[in-house]
Design a protein around this motif. Structure first.
Motif, mmCIF file in Angstrom:
data_model
loop_
_atom_site.group_PDB
_atom_site.id
_atom_site.type_symbol
_atom_site.label_atom_id
_atom_site.label_comp_id
_atom_site.label_asym_id
_atom_site.label_seq_id
_atom_site.Cartn_x
_atom_site.Cartn_y
_atom_site.Cartn_z
ATOM 1 N N ASP A 175 15.531 -45.784 3.801
ATOM 2 C CA ASP A 175 14.234 -45.607 3.142
ATOM 3 C C ASP A 175 13.898 -46.787 2.242
ATOM 4 O O ASP A 175 12.788 -47.322 2.287
ATOM 5 C CB ASP A 175 14.223 -44.338 2.291
ATOM 6 C CG ASP A 175 14.344 -43.069 3.111
ATOM 7 O OD1 ASP A 175 13.825 -43.039 4.231
ATOM 8 O OD2 ASP A 175 14.972 -42.110 2.620
ATOM 9 N N ILE A 176 14.834 -47.178 1.400
ATOM 10 C CA ILE A 176 14.507 -48.141 0.351
ATOM 11 C C ILE A 176 14.691 -49.596 0.790
ATOM 12 O O ILE A 176 14.083 -50.496 0.206
ATOM 13 C CB ILE A 176 15.317 -47.880 -0.942
ATOM 14 C CG1 ILE A 176 16.801 -48.162 -0.746
ATOM 15 C CG2 ILE A 176 15.089 -46.465 -1.438
ATOM 16 C CD1 ILE A 176 17.597 -48.141 -2.039
ATOM 17 N N ALA A 177 15.510 -49.849 1.793
ATOM 18 C CA ALA A 177 15.734 -51.238 2.237
ATOM 19 C C ALA A 177 16.167 -51.252 3.703
ATOM 20 O O ALA A 177 17.331 -51.514 3.996
ATOM 21 C CB ALA A 177 16.778 -51.919 1.361
ATOM 22 N N PRO A 178 15.255 -50.963 4.628
ATOM 23 C CA PRO A 178 15.656 -50.864 6.032
ATOM 24 C C PRO A 178 16.243 -52.147 6.605
ATOM 25 O O PRO A 178 17.105 -52.088 7.470
ATOM 26 C CB PRO A 178 14.350 -50.482 6.746
ATOM 27 C CG PRO A 178 13.258 -50.808 5.791
ATOM 28 C CD PRO A 178 13.830 -50.654 4.435
ATOM 29 N N ARG A 179 15.812 -53.298 6.108
ATOM 30 C CA ARG A 179 16.360 -54.556 6.610
ATOM 31 C C ARG A 179 17.807 -54.745 6.206
ATOM 32 O O ARG A 179 18.558 -55.480 6.861
ATOM 33 C CB ARG A 179 15.529 -55.734 6.109
ATOM 34 C CG ARG A 179 14.130 -55.795 6.693
ATOM 35 C CD ARG A 179 13.319 -56.883 6.048
ATOM 36 N NE ARG A 179 13.918 -58.194 6.235
ATOM 37 C CZ ARG A 179 13.614 -59.260 5.489
ATOM 38 N NH1 ARG A 179 12.749 -59.152 4.498
ATOM 39 N NH2 ARG A 179 14.174 -60.425 5.739
ATOM 40 N N PHE A 180 18.225 -54.116 5.113
ATOM 41 C CA PHE A 180 19.578 -54.277 4.608
ATOM 42 C C PHE A 180 20.328 -52.942 4.583
ATOM 43 O O PHE A 180 21.257 -52.756 3.802
ATOM 44 C CB PHE A 180 19.539 -54.877 3.201
ATOM 45 C CG PHE A 180 18.788 -56.167 3.117
ATOM 46 C CD1 PHE A 180 19.329 -57.335 3.614
ATOM 47 C CD2 PHE A 180 17.520 -56.220 2.557
ATOM 48 C CE1 PHE A 180 18.627 -58.539 3.549
ATOM 49 C CE2 PHE A 180 16.812 -57.409 2.484
ATOM 50 C CZ PHE A 180 17.368 -58.575 2.984
ATOM 51 N N ALA A 181 19.919 -52.015 5.453
ATOM 52 C CA ALA A 181 20.492 -50.664 5.415
ATOM 53 C C ALA A 181 21.993 -50.676 5.653
ATOM 54 O O ALA A 181 22.753 -49.965 4.984
ATOM 55 C CB ALA A 181 19.796 -49.781 6.453
ATOM 56 N N GLY A 182 22.458 -51.473 6.608
ATOM 57 C CA GLY A 182 23.887 -51.529 6.882
ATOM 58 C C GLY A 182 24.678 -52.058 5.703
ATOM 59 O O GLY A 182 25.759 -51.551 5.378
ATOM 60 N N ILE A 183 24.145 -53.081 5.047
ATOM 61 C CA ILE A 183 24.834 -53.658 3.893
ATOM 62 C C ILE A 183 24.843 -52.683 2.718
ATOM 63 O O ILE A 183 25.869 -52.517 2.036
ATOM 64 C CB ILE A 183 24.174 -54.992 3.504
ATOM 65 C CG1 ILE A 183 24.413 -56.031 4.610
ATOM 66 C CG2 ILE A 183 24.697 -55.501 2.163
ATOM 67 C CD1 ILE A 183 23.680 -57.333 4.413
ATOM 68 N N LEU A 184 23.713 -52.008 2.467
ATOM 69 C CA LEU A 184 23.677 -51.013 1.385
ATOM 70 C C LEU A 184 24.641 -49.867 1.670
ATOM 71 O O LEU A 184 25.299 -49.355 0.762
ATOM 72 C CB LEU A 184 22.265 -50.467 1.209
ATOM 73 C CG LEU A 184 21.218 -51.379 0.570
ATOM 74 C CD1 LEU A 184 19.965 -50.588 0.233
ATOM 75 C CD2 LEU A 184 21.752 -52.064 -0.678
ATOM 76 N N MET A 185 24.715 -49.440 2.931
ATOM 77 C CA MET A 185 25.672 -48.399 3.291
ATOM 78 C C MET A 185 27.095 -48.873 3.018
ATOM 79 O O MET A 185 27.942 -48.113 2.535
ATOM 80 C CB MET A 185 25.504 -48.029 4.770
ATOM 81 C CG MET A 185 26.463 -46.946 5.244
ATOM 82 S SD MET A 185 26.208 -45.382 4.371
ATOM 83 C CE MET A 185 27.257 -44.299 5.335
ATOM 84 N N GLY A 186 27.357 -50.140 3.312
ATOM 85 C CA GLY A 186 28.675 -50.687 3.020
ATOM 86 C C GLY A 186 29.000 -50.664 1.542
ATOM 87 O O GLY A 186 30.120 -50.348 1.139
ATOM 88 N N ILE A 187 28.007 -50.977 0.711
ATOM 89 C CA ILE A 187 28.225 -50.979 -0.745
ATOM 90 C C ILE A 187 28.536 -49.570 -1.242
ATOM 91 O O ILE A 187 29.534 -49.340 -1.937
ATOM 92 C CB ILE A 187 26.989 -51.542 -1.473
ATOM 93 C CG1 ILE A 187 26.820 -53.035 -1.168
ATOM 94 C CG2 ILE A 187 27.106 -51.321 -2.985
ATOM 95 C CD1 ILE A 187 25.517 -53.619 -1.690
ATOM 96 N N SER A 188 27.664 -48.612 -0.904
ATOM 97 C CA SER A 188 27.867 -47.255 -1.427
ATOM 98 C C SER A 188 29.124 -46.622 -0.842
ATOM 99 O O SER A 188 29.865 -45.913 -1.539
ATOM 100 C CB SER A 188 26.638 -46.387 -1.138
ATOM 101 O OG SER A 188 26.494 -46.121 0.238
ATOM 102 N N ASN A 189 29.402 -46.898 0.430
ATOM 103 C CA ASN A 189 30.594 -46.315 1.050
ATOM 104 C C ASN A 189 31.874 -46.927 0.493
ATOM 105 O O ASN A 189 32.918 -46.278 0.449
ATOM 106 C CB ASN A 189 30.530 -46.497 2.564
ATOM 107 C CG ASN A 189 31.126 -45.321 3.313
ATOM 108 O OD1 ASN A 189 31.328 -44.242 2.751
ATOM 109 N ND2 ASN A 189 31.409 -45.512 4.582
#
Length: 548
Positions: free
Chosen positions: A410-424
């Motif tokens: 939702d908030i950063a579709p271009r960087f969704a994989g990277i954000l998922m990596g950070i939170s995970n």
């Protein structure tokens, strides 16, 4: 332009038919099934040790060095024949905690790397790599355990590192494949495979430990490892990184997806994706996701790894009943996952904003379990109530799948994989912290009183994560995602899709200068794709528009 004509459902299917298998099923649905089965495999490979460890450890020897636990006054709930079968390894509770937590030592190390590599080389490769390597390492796990406990720990660390690529890859994949209005349900369906894998792994591992080949518990690793390798072959043959790369997808389905989410193709000369790290790390919405992810993973990972021990040490269930009862929370979790997508999409169709929808779903998934975990601490000596509250507590957290779990896109579709990596990365630290905490609490005294402290800690973490997300989360794409430069290129089709009836017929308007639709969109009236280089331009759903 795509217009709809009221012909019939069969014509609708034909309009979206591709080739081969894809004549009967949209390509994105085939991908969802493959990804779902991949998550099933990932969690069978992750969870089987939690149950197998109960059969691997010689509790008779271990109990000689620990005080007996009679606080609840419960007798063995299994048959004497089943309970008499003891394991071969003399590992105390603290060492067992390290064995169970070792997977997460590696898992938290490769999350951000996984998101970056998914954008660099393609999510198909990174997700397939995660499952294949984990499967191969699972096949050698019995030999490693027989060699030395530290060899087993090393194998589990490597498995964790491999699986660290998986979920950032899935986020990256669906950012290219999932139409915006189908995003919640496609992602929810895919991740529901994690719960199905857990539900399957726990009772099946219990049965294999008791009745399997190669001495019982080793067969659990051989069976699940072989299934994982088999899935990897199917994934390599049938999955593709984006609709534009799929050779069998129908033109209509491809255009429908690209119209909704666009398409990225990495510049082959630079192949770089550079998030604005200062802006990312200073965004409260990012840390809201991190806080919720930590809370969810604490409840989920510690339950996966530690419930079998609680069932064994306090509630006195044998290995077969242990596996079945430990899986119950994940049956409810799976049902909640499946229900969360349609419920979230339903809220949005009733004019709830994305932000409000995510907050509602996440609050149900974290604040309700916080209350239920408090209840477990007070009724823990009642097996029926304890199992019921644990089942509901862990299960209700499944509604977060349409809360924080999808909020990266939702908030950063271009960087969704990277954000998922950070939170995970932050979330998975709970996978090794939890077993260590329980190991310290229950060392030499695995009583209900000690476990009660653990359940209270769990309730507090659930509540904190739920409140942080409720206060600071957002639902729309943030500015740094819209305006960040990139070496990627993006294109969209000049297609308008209106579906008041379920049938689609393609009509080419060509370059009619009187086309009102083209004039309204302020685009050149042309049926061809537009290609433009992304500079510091705003984007829509993570992709630059092709306006000229």
């Amino acid at each position: 332009m795509l217009e709809v004509s009221p012909i019939g459902i069969e014509d609708y299917r034909q309009a979206f038919a591709g080739k081969g298998l894809y004549r009967h099923m949209p390509a994105r649905h085939v991908l969802a099934i493959l990804a779902f089965l991949g998550c099933v495999n990932l969690f069978t490979l992750r969870v089987n040790l939690s149950v197998a460890l109960v059969a691997m450890v010689n509790y008779t020897l271990v109990s000689n060095t620990s005080s007996s636990n009679d606080e609840c006054g419960l007798q063995n709930n299994g048959s004497p024949a089943l309970e008499a079968k003891n394991g071969e390894f003399n590992w105390d509770e603290q060492l067992q905690g390290h064995v169970l937590g070792s997977f997460f030592y590696g898992y938290c190390l490769t999350q951000v790397l996984g998101g970056w590599l998914a954008e660099l080389v393609g999510a198909k490769r990174t997700f397939g790599f995660a499952v294949l390597v984990t499967s191969i390492l699972t096949l050698v796990t019995p030999a490693a355990a027989s060699l030395h406990v530290y060899a087993l720990i090393a194998i589990r660390v490597l498995q964790g590192m491999a699986q660290g690529f998986a979920f950032p890859s899935i986020h990256s994949l669906w950012s290219k494949w999932a139409p915006v209005k189908e995003r919640s349900r496609l992602v929810a369906f895919t991740y529901a495979g994690a719960q199905v894998g857990t539900v399957l792994a726990m009772p099946v591992t219990g049965l294999l430990c008791q009745h399997g080949f190669s001495g019982g518990w080793p067969s659990a690793f051989y069976v699940f490892g072989t299934l994982g390798v088999t899935w990897s072959v199917a994934w390599a043959a049938m999955a593709f990184d984006s609709p534009t790369l799929h050779p069998y997808i129908s033109t209509q389905e491809r255009d429908y997806i690209l119209k909704s989410v666009g398409s990225r193709e990495v510049n082959l000369e630079k192949k770089s994706l550079q998030p604005p790290w200062c802006a990312v790390l200073s965004t409260p919405a990012v840390w809201a996701i991190v806080g919720a992810h930590i809370a969810y993973d604490w409840g989920g990972f510690t339950s996966i790894t530690l419930l079998p021990q609680f069932m064994k040490q306090v509630l006195k269930f044998d290995i077969q009943e242990n596996g079945g009862l430990s899986a119950l929370p994940y049956v409810v979790l799976w049902l909640a996952n499946i229900a969360s997508g349609p419920i979230a999409d339903g809220l949005r169709s009733r004019h709830f904003s994305t932000k409000v929808t995510r907050k509602i779903m996440n609050s149900v998934g974290l604040l309700v379990p916080a209350v239920l975990m408090l209840g477990v601490g007070y009724v823990g000596c009642n097996p029926v109530m304890a199992v019921s509250l644990l089942t509901l507590g862990v299960g209700m957290s499944g509604f977060t799948l349409s809360g924080f779990s999808i909020n990266h896109i939702d908030i950063a579709p271009r960087f969704a994989g990277i954000l998922m990596g950070i939170s995970n990365s932050f979330g998975t630290t709970t996978g090794f912290i939890g077993p260590v905490v329980v190991g310290v609490l229950t060392k030499d005294n695995p009583s209900m009183g000690q476990w009660r402290v653990f359940f209270f800690i769990t309730a507090a973490i659930y509540a904190c994560g739920g409140m942080v997300f409720l206060l600071f989360s957002e639902g729309e794409e943030v500015g740094w995602s819209k305006y960040s430069g990139s070496s990627s290129r993006s294109f969209r089709n000049d297609i308008n899709i209106v579906i008041p009836q379920p049938v689609v017929k393609e009509v080419h308007k060509g370059s009619d200068k009187n086309d009102n639709l083209s004039r309204t969109n302020n685009r050149l009236p042309c049926a061809n794709r537009y290609i433009s280089i992304i500079g510091d331009k705003p984007t829509v759903n993570g992709y630059v528009s092709a306006d000229v």
